[in-house]
Write a protein that holds these residues in place. Structure first.
Motif, mmCIF file in Angstrom:
data_model
loop_
_atom_site.group_PDB
_atom_site.id
_atom_site.type_symbol
_atom_site.label_atom_id
_atom_site.label_comp_id
_atom_site.label_asym_id
_atom_site.label_seq_id
_atom_site.Cartn_x
_atom_site.Cartn_y
_atom_site.Cartn_z
ATOM 1 N N LEU A 18 23.857 66.604 -15.550
ATOM 2 C CA LEU A 18 22.685 66.109 -15.409
ATOM 3 C C LEU A 18 21.781 66.542 -16.748
ATOM 4 O O LEU A 18 21.449 67.620 -16.781
ATOM 5 C CB LEU A 18 21.757 66.399 -14.010
ATOM 6 N N THR A 19 21.270 65.475 -17.600
ATOM 7 C CA THR A 19 20.454 66.043 -18.478
ATOM 8 C C THR A 19 19.181 65.127 -18.512
ATOM 9 O O THR A 19 19.426 63.852 -18.226
ATOM 10 C CB THR A 19 21.353 65.703 -19.927
ATOM 11 N N ILE A 20 18.162 65.852 -18.731
ATOM 12 C CA ILE A 20 16.945 65.021 -19.161
ATOM 13 C C ILE A 20 16.277 65.418 -20.509
ATOM 14 O O ILE A 20 16.189 66.525 -20.602
ATOM 15 C CB ILE A 20 15.845 65.296 -18.010
ATOM 16 N N THR A 21 16.109 64.411 -21.246
ATOM 17 C CA THR A 21 15.534 64.731 -22.603
ATOM 18 C C THR A 21 14.149 65.214 -22.776
ATOM 19 O O THR A 21 13.751 65.813 -23.705
ATOM 20 C CB THR A 21 16.060 63.497 -23.432
ATOM 21 N N GLY A 22 13.367 64.694 -21.988
ATOM 22 C CA GLY A 22 11.987 65.004 -21.917
ATOM 23 C C GLY A 22 11.234 64.687 -20.820
ATOM 24 O O GLY A 22 11.827 64.145 -19.706
ATOM 25 N N LEU A 23 9.921 64.918 -20.939
ATOM 26 C CA LEU A 23 8.945 64.761 -19.704
ATOM 27 C C LEU A 23 8.690 63.330 -19.438
ATOM 28 O O LEU A 23 8.722 62.921 -18.304
ATOM 29 C CB LEU A 23 7.468 65.285 -20.044
ATOM 30 N N THR A 24 8.736 62.419 -20.712
ATOM 31 C CA THR A 24 8.787 60.984 -20.518
ATOM 32 C C THR A 24 9.853 60.425 -19.570
ATOM 33 O O THR A 24 9.617 59.503 -18.643
ATOM 34 C CB THR A 24 8.499 60.336 -21.679
ATOM 35 N N SER A 25 11.026 61.065 -19.983
ATOM 36 C CA SER A 25 12.286 60.512 -19.230
ATOM 37 C C SER A 25 12.146 60.849 -17.791
ATOM 38 O O SER A 25 12.727 60.104 -16.996
ATOM 39 C CB SER A 25 13.477 60.897 -19.997
ATOM 40 N N ALA A 41 9.518 61.243 -15.939
ATOM 41 C CA ALA A 41 8.584 60.506 -15.431
ATOM 42 C C ALA A 41 9.327 58.879 -14.864
ATOM 43 O O ALA A 41 8.764 58.597 -14.002
ATOM 44 C CB ALA A 41 7.200 60.430 -16.201
ATOM 45 N N ILE A 42 9.714 58.481 -16.244
ATOM 46 C CA ILE A 42 10.325 57.158 -15.780
ATOM 47 C C ILE A 42 11.557 57.165 -14.649
ATOM 48 O O ILE A 42 11.634 56.239 -13.882
ATOM 49 C CB ILE A 42 11.059 56.704 -17.179
ATOM 50 N N PRO A 45 16.828 55.397 -19.671
ATOM 51 C CA PRO A 45 17.040 56.212 -21.025
ATOM 52 C C PRO A 45 16.515 57.652 -20.905
ATOM 53 O O PRO A 45 15.464 57.877 -20.255
ATOM 54 C CB PRO A 45 16.311 55.279 -21.914
ATOM 55 N N GLY A 46 17.353 58.440 -21.425
ATOM 56 C CA GLY A 46 17.016 59.860 -21.429
ATOM 57 C C GLY A 46 17.432 60.620 -20.242
ATOM 58 O O GLY A 46 17.206 62.022 -20.321
ATOM 59 N N PHE A 47 17.912 60.095 -19.192
ATOM 60 C CA PHE A 47 18.299 60.790 -17.929
ATOM 61 C C PHE A 47 19.844 60.206 -17.963
ATOM 62 O O PHE A 47 20.115 59.193 -17.496
ATOM 63 C CB PHE A 47 17.429 60.329 -16.878
ATOM 64 N N THR A 48 20.893 61.118 -17.942
ATOM 65 C CA THR A 48 22.185 60.968 -18.191
ATOM 66 C C THR A 48 22.708 61.515 -16.931
ATOM 67 O O THR A 48 22.376 62.878 -16.571
ATOM 68 C CB THR A 48 22.821 61.188 -19.315
ATOM 69 N N VAL A 49 23.540 60.964 -16.123
ATOM 70 C CA VAL A 49 24.530 61.564 -14.927
ATOM 71 C C VAL A 49 25.903 61.369 -15.502
ATOM 72 O O VAL A 49 26.296 60.112 -15.574
ATOM 73 C CB VAL A 49 24.129 60.991 -13.726
ATOM 74 N N SER A 50 26.613 62.586 -15.531
ATOM 75 C CA SER A 50 27.936 62.280 -16.163
ATOM 76 C C SER A 50 29.282 62.083 -15.349
ATOM 77 O O SER A 50 30.075 61.945 -15.497
ATOM 78 C CB SER A 50 28.135 63.730 -16.962
ATOM 79 N N GLY A 51 28.785 61.777 -13.921
ATOM 80 C CA GLY A 51 29.977 61.450 -12.937
ATOM 81 C C GLY A 51 29.483 61.622 -11.531
ATOM 82 O O GLY A 51 28.131 61.755 -11.294
ATOM 83 N N PHE A 52 30.539 61.362 -10.503
ATOM 84 C CA PHE A 52 30.146 61.176 -9.187
ATOM 85 C C PHE A 52 29.498 62.730 -8.603
ATOM 86 O O PHE A 52 28.438 62.804 -8.015
ATOM 87 C CB PHE A 52 31.269 60.691 -8.452
ATOM 88 N N PHE A 53 30.141 63.939 -8.994
ATOM 89 C CA PHE A 53 30.038 64.898 -8.429
ATOM 90 C C PHE A 53 28.515 65.606 -8.943
ATOM 91 O O PHE A 53 27.813 66.231 -8.020
ATOM 92 C CB PHE A 53 30.896 65.995 -8.700
#
Length: 104
Positions: free
Chosen positions: A5-12, A14-15, A63-71
């Motif tokens: 799980l990655t979050i690029t910033g505070l705006t991402s 919040a969104i 955008p800016g919040f990625t989930v790389s798979g099911f687990f």
């Protein structure tokens, strides 16, 4: 905190929180309704999969919040539910929540 799980910033973040609220209020009840026989068959454990699907959908839509798979989505939903439960217990005691209920 959760690998995958990655979050690029505070705006991402919040969104993602807003999108997660919309997904939890609209999409998740529909998924739960459609998968009700499977949920009953697994004694409610399939709701963990429904939570992971909702979490993955938020990652797909934000955008800016990625989930790389099911687990990672499954573990992220675990962390989110435990954190939410902890914060509810921290800020709202048992007396506070029962006294604010309008039908008591």
């Amino acid at each position: 905190m959760v690998p995958g799980l990655t979050i690029t910033g505070l705006t991402s973040a919040a969104i993602a929180a807003v999108v997660f609220g919309v997904v939890n209020s609209i999409v998740k009840p529909l998924l739960t309704l459609f998968t009700l026989p499977l949920t009953i068959l697994t004694l409610g454990l399939f709701l963990l999969v429904v939570n992971a699907i909702a979490f993955g959908l938020v990652g797909y839509l934000t955008p800016g919040f990625t989930v790389s798979g099911f687990f990672p989505a499954l573990f992220g939903s675990f962390v989110l539910s435990f954190l939410s439960s902890f914060l509810n217990r921290l800020f709202f005691s048992e007396q506070d929540s029962s006294s604010n209920f309008p039908f008591n």
